[in-house]
Write a protein that holds these residues in place. Structure first.
Motif, PDB file in Angstrom:
ATOM      1  N   ALA A   1      95.630 -44.039 -11.208  1.00 28.63           N
ATOM      2  CA  ALA A   1      95.742 -45.120 -12.199  1.00 28.63           C
ATOM      3  C   ALA A   1      94.442 -45.302 -12.980  1.00 28.63           C
ATOM      4  CB  ALA A   1      96.073 -46.431 -11.486  1.00 28.63           C
TER       5      ALA A   1
ATOM      6  N   ARG B   1      89.864 -41.733  -5.474  1.00 26.15           N
ATOM      7  CA  ARG B   1      88.568 -41.982  -6.112  1.00 26.15           C
ATOM      8  C   ARG B   1      87.762 -43.000  -5.308  1.00 26.15           C
ATOM      9  NH1 ARG B   1      91.912 -43.296 -10.545  1.00 26.15           N
ATOM     10  NH2 ARG B   1      92.159 -41.625 -12.081  1.00 26.15           N
TER      11      ARG B   1
ATOM     12  N   ASP C   1      97.213 -41.670  -3.838  1.00 24.08           N
ATOM     13  CA  ASP C   1      96.653 -42.223  -5.079  1.00 24.08           C
ATOM     14  C   ASP C   1      97.566 -41.872  -6.242  1.00 24.08           C
ATOM     15  OD1 ASP C   1      93.441 -43.200  -5.756  1.00 24.08           O
ATOM     16  OD2 ASP C   1      94.809 -42.816  -7.427  1.00 24.08           O
TER      17      ASP C   1
ATOM     18  N   ASN D   1     103.165 -45.005  -6.086  1.00 21.58           N
ATOM     19  CA  ASN D   1     102.655 -46.301  -6.523  1.00 21.58           C
ATOM     20  C   ASN D   1     102.857 -47.280  -5.356  1.00 21.58           C
ATOM     21  OD1 ASN D   1     102.309 -48.822  -7.711  1.00 21.58           O
ATOM     22  ND2 ASN D   1     103.183 -48.143  -9.660  1.00 21.58           N
ATOM     23  N   VAL D   2     101.787 -47.903  -4.888  1.00 24.37           N
ATOM     24  CA  VAL D   2     101.911 -48.771  -3.709  1.00 24.37           C
ATOM     25  C   VAL D   2     102.760 -50.018  -3.973  1.00 24.37           C
ATOM     26  CG1 VAL D   2      99.792 -47.990  -2.570  1.00 24.37           C
ATOM     27  CG2 VAL D   2      99.699 -49.965  -4.127  1.00 24.37           C
TER      28      VAL D   2
ATOM     29  N   PRO E   1      83.840 -54.869   0.588  1.00 22.85           N
ATOM     30  CA  PRO E   1      82.821 -53.852   0.281  1.00 22.85           C
ATOM     31  C   PRO E   1      81.968 -54.196  -0.930  1.00 22.85           C
ATOM     32  CG  PRO E   1      84.874 -53.226  -0.759  1.00 22.85           C
ATOM     33  CD  PRO E   1      85.107 -54.584  -0.124  1.00 22.85           C
TER      34      PRO E   1
ATOM     35  N   ILE F   1      85.749 -45.614  -3.242  1.00 20.00           N
ATOM     36  CA  ILE F   1      85.563 -45.880  -1.810  1.00 20.00           C
ATOM     37  C   ILE F   1      86.658 -45.200  -0.989  1.00 20.00           C
ATOM     38  CG2 ILE F   1      85.484 -47.695  -0.050  1.00 20.00           C
ATOM     39  CD1 ILE F   1      84.492 -49.625  -2.284  1.00 20.00           C
TER      40      ILE F   1
ATOM     41  N   ILE G   1      89.283 -56.203   0.776  1.00 18.49           N
ATOM     42  CA  ILE G   1      89.285 -57.461   0.022  1.00 18.49           C
ATOM     43  C   ILE G   1      88.021 -57.513  -0.822  1.00 18.49           C
ATOM     44  CG2 ILE G   1      90.729 -58.606   1.714  1.00 18.49           C
ATOM     45  CD1 ILE G   1      87.846 -60.176   2.241  1.00 18.49           C
TER      46      ILE G   1
ATOM     47  N   TYR H   1      92.586 -61.348  -9.448  1.00 16.84           N
ATOM     48  CA  TYR H   1      92.046 -60.461  -8.412  1.00 16.84           C
ATOM     49  C   TYR H   1      91.576 -61.276  -7.193  1.00 16.84           C
ATOM     50  CZ  TYR H   1      88.681 -56.881  -6.686  1.00 16.84           C
ATOM     51  OH  TYR H   1      87.969 -55.985  -5.938  1.00 16.84           O
TER      52      TYR H   1
ATOM     53  N   VAL I   1      93.404 -49.517   0.295  1.00 14.53           N
ATOM     54  CA  VAL I   1      92.251 -49.552  -0.606  1.00 14.53           C
ATOM     55  C   VAL I   1      92.672 -49.659  -2.070  1.00 14.53           C
ATOM     56  CG1 VAL I   1      90.037 -48.434  -1.147  1.00 14.53           C
ATOM     57  CG2 VAL I   1      91.124 -47.960   1.032  1.00 14.53           C
TER      58      VAL I   1
ATOM     59  N   LYS J   1      93.175 -60.904  -3.483  1.00 11.90           N
ATOM     60  CA  LYS J   1      92.355 -60.522  -2.333  1.00 11.90           C
ATOM     61  C   LYS J   1      92.409 -61.588  -1.234  1.00 11.90           C
ATOM     62  CE  LYS J   1      90.662 -56.476  -3.490  1.00 11.90           C
ATOM     63  NZ  LYS J   1      91.279 -55.275  -2.878  1.00 11.90           N
TER      64      LYS J   1
ATOM     65  N   ALA K   1      79.962 -51.368  -3.618  1.00 13.98           N
ATOM     66  CA  ALA K   1      79.570 -49.982  -3.852  1.00 13.98           C
ATOM     67  C   ALA K   1      79.597 -49.690  -5.335  1.00 13.98           C
ATOM     68  CB  ALA K   1      80.518 -49.030  -3.120  1.00 13.98           C
TER      69      ALA K   1
ATOM     70  N   THR L   1      81.053 -47.774  -8.045  1.00 17.62           N
ATOM     71  CA  THR L   1      82.221 -46.959  -8.391  1.00 17.62           C
ATOM     72  C   THR L   1      82.550 -47.270  -9.842  1.00 17.62           C
ATOM     73  OG1 THR L   1      83.848 -48.664  -7.871  1.00 17.62           O
ATOM     74  CG2 THR L   1      83.181 -47.240  -6.037  1.00 17.62           C
ATOM     75  N   ARG L   2      83.638 -46.698 -10.346  1.00 21.33           N
ATOM     76  CA  ARG L   2      83.994 -47.017 -11.740  1.00 21.33           C
ATOM     77  C   ARG L   2      84.298 -48.513 -11.893  1.00 21.33           C
ATOM     78  NH1 ARG L   2      90.230 -45.095 -12.891  1.00 21.33           N
ATOM     79  NH2 ARG L   2      91.144 -46.335 -11.222  1.00 21.33           N
TER      80      ARG L   2
HETATM   81  N1  LIG Z   1      83.426 -51.131  -5.646  1.00 21.67           N
HETATM   82  C1  LIG Z   1      83.137 -52.347  -5.190  1.00 21.67           C
HETATM   83  O1  LIG Z   1      81.971 -52.779  -5.166  1.00 21.67           O
HETATM   84  C2  LIG Z   1      84.233 -53.220  -4.663  1.00 21.67           C
HETATM   85  C3  LIG Z   1      83.905 -54.557  -4.389  1.00 21.67           C
HETATM   86  C4  LIG Z   1      84.889 -55.384  -3.844  1.00 21.67           C
HETATM   87  C5  LIG Z   1      86.148 -54.868  -3.576  1.00 21.67           C
HETATM   88  N2  LIG Z   1      86.459 -53.562  -3.881  1.00 21.67           N
HETATM   89  C6  LIG Z   1      87.797 -53.097  -3.550  1.00 21.67           C
HETATM   90  O2  LIG Z   1      87.678 -51.843  -2.893  1.00 21.67           O
HETATM   91  C7  LIG Z   1      88.813 -51.018  -3.219  1.00 21.67           C
HETATM   92  C8  LIG Z   1      88.342 -49.690  -3.804  1.00 21.67           C
HETATM   93  O3  LIG Z   1      87.669 -49.932  -5.016  1.00 21.67           O
HETATM   94  P1  LIG Z   1      86.832 -48.805  -5.808  1.00 21.67           P
HETATM   95  O4  LIG Z   1      85.615 -49.470  -6.289  1.00 21.67           O
HETATM   96  O5  LIG Z   1      86.755 -47.578  -4.997  1.00 21.67           O
HETATM   97  O6  LIG Z   1      87.805 -48.599  -7.081  1.00 21.67           O
HETATM   98  P2  LIG Z   1      88.343 -47.258  -7.806  1.00 21.67           P
HETATM   99  O7  LIG Z   1      88.925 -47.716  -9.096  1.00 21.67           O
HETATM  100  O8  LIG Z   1      87.277 -46.224  -7.825  1.00 21.67           O
HETATM  101  O9  LIG Z   1      89.513 -46.769  -6.824  1.00 21.67           O
HETATM  102  C9  LIG Z   1      90.740 -47.412  -6.726  1.00 21.67           C
HETATM  103  C10 LIG Z   1      91.817 -46.354  -6.619  1.00 21.67           C
HETATM  104  O10 LIG Z   1      93.097 -47.004  -6.455  1.00 21.67           O
HETATM  105  C11 LIG Z   1      94.056 -46.241  -7.148  1.00 21.67           C
HETATM  106  N3  LIG Z   1      95.223 -47.053  -7.473  1.00 21.67           N
HETATM  107  C12 LIG Z   1      95.300 -48.066  -8.373  1.00 21.67           C
HETATM  108  N4  LIG Z   1      96.544 -48.567  -8.433  1.00 21.67           N
HETATM  109  C13 LIG Z   1      97.284 -47.858  -7.538  1.00 21.67           C
HETATM  110  C14 LIG Z   1      98.650 -47.931  -7.152  1.00 21.67           C
HETATM  111  N5  LIG Z   1      99.472 -48.821  -7.707  1.00 21.67           N
HETATM  112  N6  LIG Z   1      99.097 -47.061  -6.203  1.00 21.67           N
HETATM  113  C15 LIG Z   1      98.255 -46.147  -5.651  1.00 21.67           C
HETATM  114  N7  LIG Z   1      96.939 -46.036  -6.006  1.00 21.67           N
HETATM  115  C16 LIG Z   1      96.458 -46.890  -6.933  1.00 21.67           C
HETATM  116  C17 LIG Z   1      93.332 -45.771  -8.408  1.00 21.67           C
HETATM  117  O11 LIG Z   1      93.972 -44.646  -8.998  1.00 21.67           O
HETATM  118  C18 LIG Z   1      91.932 -45.482  -7.867  1.00 21.67           C
HETATM  119  O12 LIG Z   1      91.759 -44.112  -7.561  1.00 21.67           O
HETATM  120  C19 LIG Z   1      89.668 -51.837  -4.172  1.00 21.67           C
HETATM  121  O13 LIG Z   1      90.671 -52.524  -3.447  1.00 21.67           O
HETATM  122  C20 LIG Z   1      88.686 -52.841  -4.750  1.00 21.67           C
HETATM  123  O14 LIG Z   1      89.337 -53.977  -5.204  1.00 21.67           O
HETATM  124  C21 LIG Z   1      85.513 -52.738  -4.431  1.00 21.67           C
END
Ligand SMILES: NC(=O)c1ccc[n+]([C@@H]2O[C@H](COP(=O)([O-])OP(=O)(O)OC[C@H]3O[C@@H](n4cnc5c(N)ncnc54)[C@H](O)[C@@H]3O)[C@@H](O)[C@H]2O)c1
Length: 300
Positions: free
Chosen positions: A40, A16, A37, A72-73, A196, A18, A152, A166, A99, A170, A198, A200-201
């Motif tokens: 989760a 999902r 993935d 699961n990572v 990043p 990014i 991060i 969190y 990610v 990070k 963006a 997203t959910r």
């Molecule tokens: N969206 C933003 O603006 C933003 C800002 C700062 C940091 N981030 C970081 O960027 C990364 C991506 O975020 P996103 O916004 O796309 O979030 P998201 O929730 O859309 O995607 C995260 C994905 O990680 C998967 N995941 C969760 N736990 C897992 C596990 N134990 N093993 C395998 N997969 C697992 C989830 O199923 C999900 O599909 C994350 O590390 C987030 O912390 C995002």
């Protein structure tokens, strides 16, 4: 010709948001990708579907090469198998993008142990797990152009008040990345972070609320597509000069964060007298400390 032709990537959390966009784009640029993935929920408490399979189907339909992994990572053995899957499926591993992430927000005085441990486990331990197993492969196969790219957050860099777990996870990843950048460069591996932003959910609840950015689904500047170009750059062979740094990505910006450095200092020839230390610190540092983050303004 793709920018990643012949390269093989493992991308965690790529079902999902990014991560999915990174996987699609890397595949379009010619990389073979392992899409990991777990599916989760946002707080990591439940599994919801098989998003990695859907991304793999999409990539393969578009003519790319991808395989799915649902591990699961946080699982040491399963992440060893994830790295092995890349080598078994595509013959090598060049790029690891960490990610995967969850959030369980709360103020520090309300946070319980499980909230803290679960977030540290997915982000920090998860990044350690995959990186450790990949590094064994790279040490045995030195001489490539290998890449670690760790996600991060500004939450840690600036200090989000509701995300102590969190933010800590990070910033732990920043330290892990710096250590790997020093330790593995001799084996042809670079390690960098992406901070990043963006829609997203994970950030949809900020739509209409953030004073800093327009988080809304129809703002194309904040789309996941705007995070990907520097990630692909870091993954390419061209980025070998870039190691141990944090790159900001999103909202139409690509930034290079500065590296920590002593900004000002005061010294003593012997052991500090307490009063002198108080005085010199205030004299030399106070005017340099500004509060650019609204969360950190002292009460006036
Ligand atoms: N969206 C933003 O603006 C933003 C800002 C700062 C940091 N981030 C970081 O960027 C990364 C991506 O975020 P996103 O916004 O796309 O979030 P998201 O929730 O859309 O995607 C995260 C994905 O990680 C998967 N995941 C969760 N736990 C897992 C596990 N134990 N093993 C395998 N997969 C697992 C989830 O199923 C999900 O599909 C994350 O590390 C987030 O912390 C995002």
């Amino acid at each position: 010709m793709g920018r990643l032709d012949g390269r093989v990537a493992v991308i965690t959390g790529a079902g999902r948001g990014i991560g999915a966009e990174v996987a699609r784009c890397m595949a379009r640029e010619g990389a073979s990708v392992v899409v990991n993935d777990l599916g989760a929920s946002m707080d990591g408490s439940q599994s919801e579907g098989t998003p990695a399979d859907a991304v793999v189907e999409e990539i393969c339909r578009a003519g790319g090469k991808a395989v799915s992994n649902g591990c699961n990572v946080t699982d040491w053995d399963a992440t060893e198998a994830l790295i092995a899957q890349a080598v078994d499926s595509f013959g090598r591993l060049d790029i690891l993008v960490n990610v995967a992430g969850i959030i369980r927000d709360g103020m520090i005085f309300k946070m319980d142990e499980k909230q803290f441990d679960s977030v540290i486990a997915v982000h920090l331990k998860g990044t350690f797990n995959t990186t450790r197993h990949a590094s064994v492969y790279w040490r045995e196969n030195r001489g490539g152009q290998y890449r670690i790219i760790n996600f991060i957050s500004g939450s840690g860099l600036y200090g989000s008040p509701t995300q102590p777990n969190y933010a800590a996870a990070k910033m732990g990843i920043v330290g892990l990345t710096n250590s790997c950048a020093s330790a593995l460069v001799g084996y042809g591996v670079t390690a960098n972070c992406i901070a990043p932003v963006a829609f997203t959910r994970m950030t949809e609840s900020l739509a209409g609320k953030s004073t800093v950015m327009d988080y809304s689904p129809d703002n194309e500047k904040i789309s996941v597509a705007n995070v990907v170009p520097p990630v692909v750059y870091l993954a390419s062979e061209q980025s070998e000069w870039l190691n141990g740094r944090i790159i900001q990505a999103g909202n139409g910006r690509i930034g290079l964060f500065n590296s920590p450095a002593i900004e000002r200092e005061v010294t003593t020839p012997g052991v500090w007298d307490m009063g002198v230390a108080f005085e010199e610190m205030e004299g030399a540092f106070k005017e340099a400390v500004v509060y650019p983050n609204p969360f950190r303004k002292p009460k006036s």
